[in-house]
Each structure stands twice: as structure tokens, then as C-alpha cells.
Design an enzyme around this catalytic site. Structure first.
Site, mmCIF file in Angstrom:
data_model
loop_
_atom_site.group_PDB
_atom_site.id
_atom_site.type_symbol
_atom_site.label_atom_id
_atom_site.label_comp_id
_atom_site.label_asym_id
_atom_site.label_seq_id
_atom_site.Cartn_x
_atom_site.Cartn_y
_atom_site.Cartn_z
ATOM 1 N N GLU A 7 73.426 2.334 26.201
ATOM 2 C CA GLU A 7 72.700 2.263 27.478
ATOM 3 C C GLU A 7 71.241 2.434 27.105
ATOM 4 O O GLU A 7 70.896 3.365 26.384
ATOM 5 C CB GLU A 7 73.142 3.383 28.427
ATOM 6 N N GLU B 183 80.703 9.821 27.521
ATOM 7 C CA GLU B 183 80.254 11.147 27.939
ATOM 8 C C GLU B 183 81.413 12.108 28.120
ATOM 9 O O GLU B 183 81.674 12.616 29.203
ATOM 10 C CB GLU B 183 79.418 11.029 29.216
HETATM 11 C C1 GAL Z 1 74.721 7.558 31.744
HETATM 12 C C2 GAL Z 1 76.167 7.257 32.043
HETATM 13 C C3 GAL Z 1 76.310 6.153 33.014
HETATM 14 C C4 GAL Z 1 75.392 6.339 34.168
HETATM 15 C C5 GAL Z 1 73.991 6.476 33.696
HETATM 16 C C6 GAL Z 1 73.020 6.716 34.802
HETATM 17 O O1 GAL Z 1 74.603 8.806 31.235
HETATM 18 O O2 GAL Z 1 76.865 6.909 30.906
HETATM 19 O O3 GAL Z 1 77.640 6.160 33.422
HETATM 20 O O4 GAL Z 1 75.731 7.502 34.837
HETATM 21 O O5 GAL Z 1 73.913 7.560 32.853
HETATM 22 O O6 GAL Z 1 73.142 5.860 35.876
#
Ligand code: GAL
Length: 955
Positions: free
Chosen positions: A482, A404
Site C-alpha cells: 500500500e 495487519e
Molecule cells: C492500511 C490497511 C488498509 C486500509 C488502509 C487505510 O493499514 O491495510 O486495509 O485500512 O490502511 O485506508
């Protein structure tokens, strides 16, 4: 101290691998002297020669905020201070560290000496014996300084000034606690004359020939040689065409390699494997792989990001026991020893650079370091330190540029350098969806529909006329770095993602956000240990419990999400068909057959184990399935049984460091449940109040309240999530509150006695509106004091917002003592998170009934229940289904109490047992970050009926 420069640290030597050497070393870990100043301005200029007798002591490695100085702080995207790069705020704690030490003779005897800092957050300035060595940037990156001629016999003084915030903070906004300090090892290293400065060892495996080769780039000041004793290579011999077993996450085969000069030996553990992309797939050793991943922050509830070898090994072994085969080191390289553990235990690793600049999204990415040439050197330094340190680890299959951090020329330059330096691995950067340079297309939280679309694209010929970048992207494998958010009760929808990953070759898997809930434990004066979240340390800017979003608790207790994830991703999937006397065994490993798996089958009829047999494991190639026959005793019909269950379990056949032989990988079941015999009405009466319509007692067990119709649950973190991409993004928790679902009001419309039965009609509505739910209950006495409840529920009027559930709620005036049930368990489950729940006869202790979520919320539902006995201090309540199974939630807390409190340690038990028998339940989804509950798992208002038997056993 210069902490407003968009630049790397000063004075460190060129980065190199973290090597195991026989050259002398001296750890400087231990008790140091420490003094904290609130600002740089107030920190004394002359301090390095101070008498430190009056200073505090601090443990190094350690974070000062976890040792009684200042406080931790948590924020995610938002910065705790103005976005004013490269300047930290004025209020910027400065920690001065001093260590007086005597250097080991063996070090002093060496030609040269270095000092290595493995991690200082966020910026360090270092002096040895009054000489300035330089400064560090990149909190999770190693820095080495030459101390030859400065290190001396007798007393030495090492002085390190650490700024909590610095220019580097703009590059390190990684959704975790701000935990300043010298939190990784500090080591003195002897450098012998004619020693080995660096080794870059790449073990390759050629799937076509089945042989390996080792490419070695050695930076040594003398003639060097290599030994691989197991392969008979002893300073001579070719490093090609080696008869090796390849390394994979499933077969983490390592070879000891020694690189030697006359004065120094460096030991490496090398795996031979080839990583490449072909036809949109990630291949290792020629076979496609599927990443069953988690995002892992380094976190310990008491020590923060300080490495604890036993603890980390235990957590990686826990991952292995839950079928996890991949780790993204979000969002920085972990302690270097962690990489050795990944190699040894077997994980596919995305090693991520220590970089995130997400705060700039708040200002439309103005001034983002990724795009600003002023930061180029700082960012190049970070990726080079990352890659050099970890370049010899077989587990690392991808280098990630960070997380990010927007887009820009500096990211491009990092990618290009990495590809050129290390073509043996893939490059990754999620932040740039155009994928002009990276080797994989990576996204986070893309919806199921979009992931399916991306999978389909991989199968279709690219449309004509696409621009070059888009056309290139279509050739890349896809991962979700993620993909579901393990916050609170959830995540729901994992299975639906996994089915897509299995279906489309282009989809190479995903990484759950995240592995561990990053709560900080604080033991109060009252001796009670409490888990703290953002805001609990008085932060003015914070993100509350968004730091509590893991598959395991801060103490590594598995949450239900982990249990369900393990079942979803299990490398052995089993389907049992008892009526055909077969089981289908699917091998979802990518590289191995099922020689490492034993199968056992058990048949349980009405709670009694009637057969238990071992089955022959079929030899099935990776990604293939076979059907096996089940012996007759597992499948012969038994007409009289209510529940007849055949379970086949896949167990590990051999001991592994992470589990002894016999560890369960997965299981499959065939469940045959017949309706129980119809109960015979008895003379007698039911203790139902015709005034309130409530069941006053049953079988001598007093019922304090109920049944009441319930459509609400104590909102989960996911219920509070905004539904991005939906027509109405309003979180369900908010919609339910606005709709008054949490404040339903009931009245008795009519009640009448009909023979021994009592018929009650209630109407339940919400404040302000005219929507209602009619419930018609017929209570009939049965033999032995139990009662039959026939329940018909019908909504009336308009219910535009789906219900959280539809059930009937009871309260028993005594605390719960346990729960026995026949149904899907033992793990708690929801309609869209139930992969691991298995039909059985389960018994739960009082503390297993609900989940001790750090943020109180609905938890603990059990699905598919046909028979349950709720134990309380006043006796027990048995509930049996006469037709459809129900979902059961039992809690020592009311939903109002759960919804009102923000920490588990604030909850007050009211000494009652709250029981909900749900006929319908909404899924939980993953909207705290990601898609909401899939439409098919939402509960639209509808009529439903069921019949139950309630039996009370007093005392
Ligand atoms: C994503 C980020 C993570 C965490 C997650 C939400 O955007 O990469 O670091 O913040 O969201 O918990």
C-alpha cells in the site's frame, strides 16, 4: 450453534481447486426464505422444519443487511464490540435461511454429490434434509460438504443458519463494511465415479531455452490423461520442452488444457511463466517486473461483496485502460471467477488470505491469533483453502498470508506451508518486517525518504556484522503493498514514489490504497440515491468516511487520482523537444517491445490544429528508450504564437478486449507559451469601489464580492491527516483553523485614483494575531471594457504555518454553467498531482468543474492556466494571465459550505460562482494515510506579483 471456538469449520472436505468440470452442477442461487433473530439466544432451537410461509424472501447470494434486514456497519481497525476472543457479542444477529428445492436428475444419477458454499459471512451451520453437514469459517473461502445419501429425489430442504459475528470475526477485521450473509454462490456438484477430485497444474517457462513445461498433480479415482490441443498434446506426449508463448501480464497468453478420466473432464486455462527472485529483483520469465498496482476490495454500491460478472469485468478493464498491471486482493481471495479474469486480461496478482486481526493492535497485540497456538488450525485452514482454490491461476505470482495481523508462530507456519506446497510462487506478508521467511520485503506507506533508502541498500554491499535476519532481508525485493491513499482530493506524491521505483532495481513497485470507494447507495423515500459512509446506519463505533478512499467512485467513475496514476505509471513515456525536432520514446514495458503501440503527433498553435501526423514507432526493447525525429511541420518556429504545443500520443495499435485500437496509453508535450501582447490602456474608468476596494463590475458583469486575498482551502481528507514522522504531526487543516486562515479579515488601507487607474491597498489579517498580508492592486481600464489588474502581495509579520494557497477570490452572483480554459487539463490537478494534465484548450461542463467527492472538500483546481472563461447564468468572466500562469478553482459552493458538510448530498448550492485565482498552491500529499505534502510543495509565506486582464461579458 458454536461460534466461540478458535477453530476452523467442521465437516467440510479437504480444500481443492475451483475447477471447471463437465460433471453436472446445479446452482442454488435465487430466492430463499429468511428470518432474522437479534441474538443467538432468541433464535429458535427448532427451526429447520418450520413452515416458512410467513418468512421473508431473500436473494442468495446476498447480504441480508442490504435487503432490508438489519443494517451494514463500517469500522476499520477498531472492533465494533469488545476484544474478548473468541467470543462474539451477545447482540449478534442470526440469519436463518431455508431453501426447498428439487435436485436435478443428472445430479441424482451421479455416484456422489457435494454442496459447495463459496462464501458465507461470518459463520454458517448447514443442514440438508435435517442432517447436519457441518459449519464454515473463512467468509471468503469455499467449503464443500458431502451430501451423498442425503440429497434425494423430490423435495429437499437446505437450512443454513448464519451468525453475523463469530470467533471468525476476530480474523476478519478487514477495513470494510460488515456485510453478513450467504453472499457467494451455493452449488450442488455431481461427483461421477472415477472422477477427478483435484488438479494442481503449474505451467513453467524457461527463459534460457524458451520452452515451457506443465507439471500436473492430479487426484483422480481413475486413470487420467491430458490434452493441450494447441500444442498437439493428446493424451500422450511429454509435458516438457513445449513450444509455448509465455504468459505475462503484458501478454496474457493462455492455453486450454483438459484433464480427463473416462467419466469426467476438467478444463483449465494455463499460462506458462516462471516467477523467481534474483539479485533483489522479482523476475518473471527472466525479466524484472514493476508492479503498477491497486488494492482491490470487492464492492458494489448496491450489492456489497456479491459478485456481478459484468461489473467485475468492467472494473478490471477500466484498470487495464489506466495502465494498471497488478492487483492485491485485499484482504481476502475474491470470487473465484475474478482469478480467471486476471489470467485472461493480464494482471500480476497478490492473492491474499482471508485474514486480518488488526483490532489487537488496540490492546498491544495481547491475545493476537497470529501468535496464539489455539488459533493455529484456524489459520492453517485459511491459508490452505486460499492456496488450493486458486493454485491453477497464472496471474497469481504471490501468496499473501493476510493483512495487519501482527507477528507470530502461526504466520510463520502459514508461510512455511505455502512455500513448501507451492514453490512456483513467492510468499508475502507485510506485517512482519523482519522477513525471516517471506520472499519479499513489503511495507505500507513508507515515506519517500525511506523507500529511497531501501532502494539504495539494494545496491550496496551489506555491512559486516548484521544479524542473519537483517542480512537476509537485504537480499529481498521490496514492494509497497500500500503506498498512497486515494482518499478525497489526492493522492499527491505518486510521481515521486514512481521515480524511485524506476530508479532502484530492488523496488518492484507498489499498490495504491485503494481501487474503489466503498460507499453504499441507499435510495430514500424521496427517490434520491445517496452514498452512505460509516456512521450513516447508526453504528455506535465506526470510522466514518475512511471507507471512501478509492481511485474510482462507488459507481466506478474515475477520480482525478486515477487519471494521474495512469500517466505516472504509463508503460510508454514520451518527452518532446520541438526546438530540436525530436521525441524520446521510452518503453517501460517489462516484456514487450513497442509493436503494440502507434504514435501520433499533433501541433496546435493558439488553439488551432496546424499539423497532425502519424510517426513511425521505434523498435525499442523493454526498459529502453529511443529518440525519433519529428517532421518539420511539427517544429518550424512561429514567432507570433502565444501558445505553440506539440503533443505526441502513444495509442494501442490493436484491439484488445479492454480497449479498441487507438486507446491512449500516454502522451508527452512540448509547450511554448509566449507572453501575450501588452494590452493598451484606454480612456474610461474601472468600476472599483474605493470604499471596499472591490471590483463592483467588469464589462457589465456584476461581481458580488472580491477580490479578497485567500490563503485557505476547504480541507481535504489529506489536510485532516496527522503527519506521522514529522516534528509537528498536527494536521494542516487543524493548524489553518487554529491560525484563523479560514476567517481572514480585510480592510482597505488606502485607495486613490491615478488618471484612469485606481490603486487600492488592502491588508488582510487573521483574528487574534498580528500577521498580515498586504495587497496592492492597480486597476487600469482597457479597450473594450476589460480591466488590467496589477497585483503585488507581500506578507507581513510571522506566518509559521504554510498557506493552503495564495490567491484572490471573487464571487459572481449567478450559478456556474461551465468553464473554458487554456492551460493544463482537462483533469483537475495540484502541484504534487499533475502528471496527467496536458496543456490544451479545454471546455468543461458545469458538473465537470469540481469533483463530486462523497465528503465535500476542496477540489477542481486547474494548473498552468493562461486564459479562462468562467461561464455563469449571468454572463461570463474571462481571466487572462499577462505574465505567469495561475491555478484556477471555480465552484458552485463556498469553501465554508464545503467545510461544513459531511456528505455531498447535504451540500446546498448558493446560486453563486466562487472563483479563485491562485498564484501559489500547496500540494495535497497523502496524509490521510501516509506522508504529508512533500516540503517542496508547501507554500511558505512569500511576496509575489502578477498581472491579469479581467473581462466581463454580461448575458
Ligand atoms: C492500511 C490497511 C488498509 C486500509 C488502509 C487505510 O493499514 O491495510 O486495509 O485500512 O490502511 O485506508
Amino acid at each position: 450453534m458454536q461460534i466461540s471456538r478458535p477453530a476452523p469449520g467442521i465437516g467440510a472436505l479437504a480444500p481443492r481447486a475451483h475447477l471447471a468440470t463437465d460433471a453436472p452442477q446445479q446452482s442454488l442461487a435465487g430466492s430463499w426464505r429468511f428470518r432474522l433473530s437479534p441474538t443467538l439466544h432468541e433464535a429458535p432451537d427448532e427451526w429447520r422444519d418450520d413452515d416458512t410461509a410467513a418468512w421473508d424472501e431473500i436473494q442468495v447470494p446476498g447480504h441480508w443487511v442490504l435487503q432490508g434486514h438489519g443494517a451494514p456497519a463500517y469500522s476499520n481497525v477498531q472492533m465494533p464490540f469488545p476484544v474478548d476472543p473468541p467470543h462474539p457479542p451477545q447482540a449478534n444477529p442470526i440469519g436463518d435461511h431455508i431453501l426447498d428445492f428439487v435436485a436435478d436428475e443428472s445430479l441424482l444419477a451421479a455416484a456422489e454429490q457435494l454442496i459447495r458454499f463459496d462464501g458465507i459471512e461470518s459463520a454458517g451451520e448447514i443442514w440438508l434434509n435435517g442432517e447436519w453437514l457441518g459449519s464454515t469459517r473463512g467468509s471468503r473461502l469455499a467449503h464443500e460438504f458431502d451430501v451423498t445419501g442425503i440429497l434425494r429425489a423430490g423435495e429437499n430442504r437446505l437450512a443454513v443458519r448464519v451468525a453475523q459475528f463469530s470467533d471468525a470475526t476476530y480474523l476478519e477485521n478487514q477495513d470494510m463494511w460488515w456485510l453478513p450473509g450467504i453472499f457467494r454462490d451455493v452449488t450442488l456438484l455431481a461427483r461421477p465415479e472415477g472422477g477427478i477430485r483435484d488438479v494442481f497444474a503449474t505451467g513453467d517457462f524457461d527463459p534460457a531455452t524458451g520452452t515451457g513445461s506443465l507439471a500436473l498433480v492430479v487426484d483422480a479415482a481413475a486413470e487420467w490423461s491430458v490434452e493441450i490441443p494447441e500444442l498437439g498434446i493428446d493424451s500422450t506426449g511429454s509435458l516438457e520442452g513445449l513450444a509455448v508463448e509465455p504468459w505475462t501480464a503484458e501478454t496474457p497468453r493462455l492455453y486450454d488444457v483438459v484433464v480427463r478420466t473416462p467419466s469426467e473432464s476438467v478444463s483449465l486455462r494455463i499460462g506458462f511463466r516462471r516467477v523467481e527472485v534474483k539479485n533483489t529483483e522479482i523476475l518473471v520469465n527472466g525479466s524484472p517486473i514493476l508492479l503498477r498496482g491497486v488494492n482491490r476490495h470487492e464492492h458494489h454500491p448496491e450489492k456489497g461483496r456479491v459478485y456481478d460478472a459484468e461489473w467485475v469485468r468492467a472494473e478490471l478493464e477500466l484498470m487495464k485502460r489506466h495502465n494498471i498491471n497488478a492487483v492485491r486482493t485485499s484482504h481476502y481471495p475474491p470470487h473465484p471467477e475474478t482469478l480467471a479474469l486476471f489470467d485472461e486480461l493480464g494482471f500480476w496478482v497478490i492473492d491474499e488470505c482471508d485474514y486480518e486481526s488488526h483490532e489487537f493492535v488496540m490492546v498491544d497485540w495481547r491475545g493476537n491469533p497470529s501468535a496464539d497456538p489455539a488459533w493455529r488450525d484456524a489459520l492453517m485452514d485459511r491459508i490452505q483453502r486460499t492456496v488450493h482454490r486458486d493454485k491453477n491461476h497464472a496471474s497469481v505470482i504471490m501468496w499473501s498470508m493476510g493483512n495487519e495481523a501482527g507477528v507470530g508462530q502461526n504466520i510463520d507456519a502459514m508461510l512455511l506451508w505455502t512455500k513448501q506446497f507451492d514453490p512456483s510462487r513467492l510468499t508475502h506478508y507485510e506485517g512482519d518486517w523482519s522477513c525471516g521467511i517471506a520472499d519479499v520485503y513489503s511495507r505500507m506507506y513508507a515515506s519517500h525518504d525511506e523507500v529511497a533508502q531501501i532502494g539504495r541498500e539494494g545496491l550496496e554491499p551489506a555491512a559486516a556484522g548484521l544479524d542473519a535476519a537483517h542480512a537476509r532481508r537485504l537480499t529481498l525485493p521490496f514492494i509497497q503493498c500500500e503506498f498512497v491513499h486515494a482518499m478525497g482530493t489526492g493522492p499527491g506524491g505518486m510521481q515521486e514514489y514512481w521515480d524511485l521505483f524506476e530508479q532502484y532495481p530492488r523496488l518492484a513497485g507498489g499498490f495504491v490504497w485503494e481501487w474503489v470507494e466503498q460507499g453504499i447507495a441507499v435510495t430514500g423515500d424521496d427517490g434520491v440515491r445517496r452514498i452512505m459512509i460509516g456512521g450513516d446506519f447508526g453504528e455506535k463505533v465506526h470510522d466514518g468516511n475512511f471507507v471512501i478512499d478509492g481511485l474510482v467512485s462507488p459507481d466506478r467513475e474515475p477520480r482525478p487520482g486515477l487519471i494521474h496514476y495512469a500517466a505516472t505509471i504509463a508503460q510508454v513515456q514520451i518527452r518532446v523537444d520541438a526546438s530540436r525536432a525530436t521525441a524520446t520514446i521510452e518503453n517501460r514495458f517489462d516484456h514487450v517491445d513497442l509493436a503494440g503501440v502507434t504514435l501520433v503527433a499533433e501541433r496546435i498553435v493558439d488553439g488551432e490544429s496546424v499539423a497532425r501526423v502519424g510517426l513511425d514507432t521505434p523498435q525499442v526493447a523493454p526498459r529502453h528508450a529511443a529518440e525519433i525525429a519529428l517532421p518539420a511541420e511539427l517544429s518550424d518556429p512561429r514567432e507570433s504564437a502565444v501558445a505553440d504545443v506539440v503533443t505526441v500520443r502513444a495509442l494501442t495499435a490493436h484491439d484488445a478486449s479492454w480497449a479498441e485500437a487507438g486507446h491512449e496509453i500516454s502522451s508527452g508535450q512540448d509547450v511554448r507559451v509566449a507572453a501575450p501582447p501588452a494590452p493598451v490602456p484606454a480612456d474610461g474608468s474601472v468600476d472599483v469601489s474605493t470604499g471596499s476596494g472591490e471590483l463592483a463590475s467588469v464589462g457589465g458583469l456584476a461581481i458580488a464580492a472580491g477580490p479578497a486575498v485567500g490563503i485557505w482551502r476547504a480541507p481535504t481528507d489529506n489536510d485532516w491527516g496527522r503527519l506521522h514522522g514529522e516534528e509537528d504531526p498536527t494536521p494542516y487543516a487543524e493548524r489553518w483553523r487554529r491560525g484563523g486562515y479560514d476567517r481572514t479579515v480585510s480592510r482597505v488601507v488606502s485607495s486613490a485614483t491615478e488618471g484612469a487607474s485606481v490603486r487600492v491597498h488592502t491588508r488582510t489579517g487573521v483574528p487574534i494575531l498580528d500577521a498580515a498580508i498586504d495587497a496592492r492592486m492597480t486597476w487600469t481600464p482597457l479597450e473594450g471594457g476589460s480591466v488590467r489588474l496589477d497585483l503585488e502581495i507581500e506578507p507581513d509579520g510571522s506566518w509559521p504555518v504554510e498557506w493552503a494557497r495564495l490567491g484572490i477570490d471573487f464571487v459572481i452572483d449567478a450559478a456556474p454553467t461551465g468553464l473554458d480554459f487554456v492551460g493544463d487539463g482537462p483533469v483537475s490537478a495540484y502541484p504534487d498531482m499533475r502528471a496527467a494534465a496536458r496543456f490544451g484548450w479545454w471546455s468543461l461542463a458545469a458538473d465537470e468543474i469540481t469533483v463530486d467527492s462523497i465528503t465535500p472538500q476542496e477540489s477542481g483546481a486547474r494548473q498552468g492556466v493562461i486564459d479562462a472563461t468562467v461561464g455563469t447564468e449571468a454572463g461570463s468572466l474571462r481571466i487572462r494571465a499577462l505574465d505567469a500562469p495561475f491555478a484556477l478553482t471555480v465552484s458552485p459552493h463556498s469553501r465554508d459550505e464545503l467545510a461544513a458538510k459531511t456528505h455531498n448530498w447535504e451540500l446546498e448550492a448558493d446560486g453563486k460562482t466562487h472563483v479563485s485565482i491562485d498564484l501559489l498552491q500547496s500540494g495535497v500529499g497523502t496524509a490521510s494515510c501516509g506522508p504529508g505534502t512533500l516540503p517542496r510543495y508547501r507554500v511558505a509565506a512569500r511576496a509575489i506579483r502578477t498581472s491579469l486582464i479581467l473581462e466581463g461579458i454580461a448575458g
